[in-house]
Scaffold this active site. Sequence first.
Site, PDB file in Angstrom:
ATOM      1  N   CYS A 182      -5.832  -3.714   7.296  1.00  0.00           N
ATOM      2  CA  CYS A 182      -7.744  -2.808   6.634  1.00  0.00           C
ATOM      3  C   CYS A 182      -8.408  -3.436   5.607  1.00  0.00           C
ATOM      4  O   CYS A 182      -9.634  -2.951   6.350  1.00  0.00           O
ATOM      5  CB  CYS A 182      -6.805  -1.875   6.512  1.00  0.00           C
ATOM      6  SG  CYS A 182      -6.413  -1.377   3.889  1.00  0.00           S
ATOM      7  N   CYS A 220       0.797  -0.981  -0.293  1.00  0.00           N
ATOM      8  CA  CYS A 220      -0.253   0.156   0.287  1.00  0.00           C
ATOM      9  C   CYS A 220       1.402   1.373  -0.010  1.00  0.00           C
ATOM     10  O   CYS A 220       0.656   1.984  -0.832  1.00  0.00           O
ATOM     11  CB  CYS A 220      -0.992  -0.199   1.070  1.00  0.00           C
ATOM     12  SG  CYS A 220      -1.826   1.389   1.244  1.00  0.00           S
TER      13      CYS A 220
END
Length: 363
Positions: A197, A101
């Site tokens: 997440c 990410c």
Amino acid sequence: MRVLAAMSGGVDSAVAAARAVDAGHDVVGVHLALSAKPGTLRTGSRGCCTIEDSHDARRAADILGIPFYIWDFAERFTEEVVETFVGEYAAGRTPNPCVTCNEKIKFEALLEKAMALGFDAVATGHYARLSVVNGVPELRRSADSGKDQSYVLASLTSEQLSHAMFPLGGSWKTEVRAEAERRGLSVANKPDSHDICFIPDGDTKKFLEDRLGQRPGELVDAETGAVLGRHTGVHGFTVGQRKGLGIEAPAPDGRPRYVLSLEPVSGSVKVGSANGLGVKVIEADRAIWPSGEPLNEPTECVVQVRAHGGIVDAVADVDSEAMTLHLREPLRGVAPGQVVVLYRPDAEGGDVVLGSAKISGTR
């Protein structure tokens, strides 16, 4: 400078944005919408990118008096992070989605768009120190060793780091929360996000099985070759795993068994005693050098194979983008697909990141 502050809705990014404002920069806040179907509320410390998070980020920007926008990166996040994560597990590797990410979303997609819009830098709430030495960016561990995030930033290039700001690198988390309280930021006591997440319930095995289906195989004793049981897919395991193996009979010596290796083609998961987990040599490829210059001779360093732990002294032999790391002491639970980060110990505290690479094999 014109600074784009990435605001997740948490306390760290809010204080980072505030410090960028205090430093006199022209700051604009942006929240990245990374989920195509964001949840309305968080579940304690699980999950992120919810509607609640975007509202928290907007409230923080209002208190700081800076413009605020929401940018939709959901499609790119799915392609670059989620699909890569699933594909790596299907191939029997263990990825770190936070590294991906940071590399592909926050410091490739976001920075690319920020630069196109005329910004000079992107500020985030990561705990890492960044300085320029002889014109070259130098990434170091944060002052707060318990919150250090240099590991998940070590895949950034020199060019990306030259346009990055980490205002919290010299602070402790307790200091950051106290500062948020003084500034009247409502996120001062908001729980930190944990786990992955995009898997807010924490059930990684179910998440992967929903996307990959069942791929039955055998659980095999690494020493004897005996079949000890069956499983529904190698994606449900990782090297070093002890619990949830689904083996009914105990080991002959009564000690726990661990996953030692995964063979996705045959579907075999090899298990054995803790003695089989020790690794003395790590092979890695796709090396990235934050300074822009690769190591050109055998180098004493400190290596780290997990975001919080797996640290040992080593000697690195580098050949172009590949490297072989000879560990001074064995490490356990080292899996292909993990990122290995090389550090140079710093006498002043805060080891310096030399480079990073993806683990391709171990011995």
